[in-house]
Scaffold this motif. Structure first.
Motif, PDB file in Angstrom:
ATOM      1  N   PRO A   1       0.801  -1.223   0.000  1.00  8.03           N
ATOM      2  CA  PRO A   1       0.000   0.000   0.000  1.00  8.03           C
ATOM      3  C   PRO A   1       0.838   1.279   0.000  1.00  8.03           C
ATOM      4  CG  PRO A   1       0.008  -0.982   2.187  1.00  8.03           C
ATOM      5  CD  PRO A   1       0.710  -1.948   1.264  1.00  8.03           C
ATOM      6  N   MET A   2       2.127   1.175   0.297  1.00  6.98           N
ATOM      7  CA  MET A   2       2.963   2.364   0.398  1.00  6.98           C
ATOM      8  C   MET A   2       3.732   2.679  -0.882  1.00  6.98           C
ATOM      9  SD  MET A   2       4.268   1.932   4.312  1.00  6.98           S
ATOM     10  CE  MET A   2       4.859   3.612   4.434  1.00  6.98           C
ATOM     11  N   ALA A   3       3.711   1.781  -1.850  1.00  4.34           N
ATOM     12  CA  ALA A   3       4.456   2.000  -3.096  1.00  4.34           C
ATOM     13  C   ALA A   3       3.915   3.227  -3.831  1.00  4.34           C
ATOM     14  CB  ALA A   3       4.358   0.771  -3.983  1.00  4.34           C
ATOM     15  N   PHE A   4       4.797   3.902  -4.520  1.00  3.10           N
ATOM     16  CA  PHE A   4       4.447   5.055  -5.350  1.00  3.10           C
ATOM     17  C   PHE A   4       3.649   6.100  -4.562  1.00  3.10           C
ATOM     18  CE2 PHE A   4       4.686   1.462  -8.487  1.00  3.10           C
ATOM     19  CZ  PHE A   4       5.986   1.752  -8.877  1.00  3.10           C
ATOM     20  N   ASN A   5       4.280   6.584  -3.497  1.00  3.95           N
ATOM     21  CA  ASN A   5       3.696   7.639  -2.661  1.00  3.95           C
ATOM     22  C   ASN A   5       2.322   7.270  -2.119  1.00  3.95           C
ATOM     23  OD1 ASN A   5       5.919   9.450  -2.919  1.00  3.95           O
ATOM     24  ND2 ASN A   5       5.216   9.917  -4.980  1.00  3.95           N
ATOM     25  N   ASP A   6       2.235   6.073  -1.603  1.00  2.00           N
ATOM     26  CA  ASP A   6       1.020   5.570  -0.947  1.00  2.00           C
ATOM     27  C   ASP A   6      -0.169   5.340  -1.883  1.00  2.00           C
ATOM     28  OD1 ASP A   6       2.328   5.502   1.531  1.00  2.00           O
ATOM     29  OD2 ASP A   6       1.791   7.585   1.964  1.00  2.00           O
ATOM     30  N   THR A   7       0.077   5.255  -3.186  1.00  2.00           N
ATOM     31  CA  THR A   7      -1.019   4.875  -4.090  1.00  2.00           C
ATOM     32  C   THR A   7      -1.121   3.359  -4.154  1.00  2.00           C
ATOM     33  OG1 THR A   7       0.405   4.960  -6.048  1.00  2.00           O
ATOM     34  CG2 THR A   7      -0.838   6.958  -5.505  1.00  2.00           C
ATOM     35  N   GLY A   8      -0.033   2.670  -3.830  1.00  2.00           N
ATOM     36  CA  GLY A   8      -0.018   1.215  -3.799  1.00  2.00           C
ATOM     37  C   GLY A   8       0.314   0.605  -5.146  1.00  2.00           C
ATOM     38  N   ALA A   9       0.865  -0.590  -5.097  1.00  2.00           N
ATOM     39  CA  ALA A   9       1.212  -1.323  -6.316  1.00  2.00           C
ATOM     40  C   ALA A   9       1.306  -2.804  -5.986  1.00  2.00           C
ATOM     41  CB  ALA A   9       2.534  -0.828  -6.885  1.00  2.00           C
ATOM     42  N   PHE A  10       1.032  -3.625  -6.987  1.00  2.00           N
ATOM     43  CA  PHE A  10       1.117  -5.073  -6.793  1.00  2.00           C
ATOM     44  C   PHE A  10       2.208  -5.657  -7.672  1.00  2.00           C
ATOM     45  CE2 PHE A  10      -1.649  -5.020 -10.501  1.00  2.00           C
ATOM     46  CZ  PHE A  10      -1.217  -6.124 -11.225  1.00  2.00           C
ATOM     47  N   TRP A  11       2.531  -6.908  -7.380  1.00  2.00           N
ATOM     48  CA  TRP A  11       3.451  -7.701  -8.183  1.00  2.00           C
ATOM     49  C   TRP A  11       3.040  -9.156  -8.005  1.00  2.00           C
ATOM     50  CZ3 TRP A  11       4.431  -5.668  -3.466  1.00  2.00           C
ATOM     51  CH2 TRP A  11       4.884  -6.525  -2.467  1.00  2.00           C
TER      52      TRP A  11
END
Length: 175
Positions: free
Chosen positions: A138-148
């Protein structure tokens, strides 16, 4: 109503931050007793896909993810180059080529997120056995979130590398 939205937003942010902080603390404890993970541990059931090229793309995608976990731009570029030669999807090829042409680890991570969206579709449409774990930070890319995607349930975050290695959670299991 506006106060409720603000309170809910702050609550969600606090939970996300707490979850990742707990992961960091757990990681610090684990690092005292174990070495830094080099690669994903093989899963217990064999992962396979309908089409042979998808097996290759996914295998190289995992190599790319592992390189990002280590913040290793050169290995990430090499894995992306392999993806670009084995993929059949035009968007996957374009993204992989873009990754292979940059030395900027943060730019690679942004492109990796776009690549993950494409590889998720490929996995969903082609998996015949085994499990793929869709993990989310949830914190990736300035808290916009990202998955992998990952072949193991254990979270190793490619968006922060060793800074926040265990920040994230399994969002979905593809099988």
């Amino acid at each position: 109503m506006r106060k409720t939205k603000i309170i809910l937003s702050l609550g969600i942010f606090a939970l996300s931050f707490t979850a990742c902080k707990q992961a960091e603390n757990k990681q610090a404890t684990e690092e005292k007793t174990t070495a830094t993970p080099a690669k994903e541990v093989k899963q217990t059931s064999e992962l396979s896909f309908k089409e042979a090229h998808v097996n290759k793309v996914y295998k190289d995608y995992i190599l790319l993810k592992d390189a990002l976990v280590k913040s290793d731009a050169n290995t990430a570029k090499q894995a992306a180059e392999k993806i670009s030669t084995s993929a059949k999807n035009e968007e996957i090829i374009r993204l992989a080529k873009d990754i292979s042409k940059t030395d900027d680890i943060e730019k690679i991570r942004v492109l990796f997120f776009d690549l993950s969206k494409q590889v998720e579709t490929l996995a969903n449409d082609n998996i015949t056995s085994g499990k793929v774990y869709k993990q989310f930070c949830p914190m990736a890319f300035n808290d916009t979130g990202a998955f992998w995607l990952s072949s193991e349930e254990n979270v190793l975050n490619p968006y922060f590398g060793e800074k926040m290695l265990r920040c994230g959670m399994v969002q979905k299991t593809i099988q």
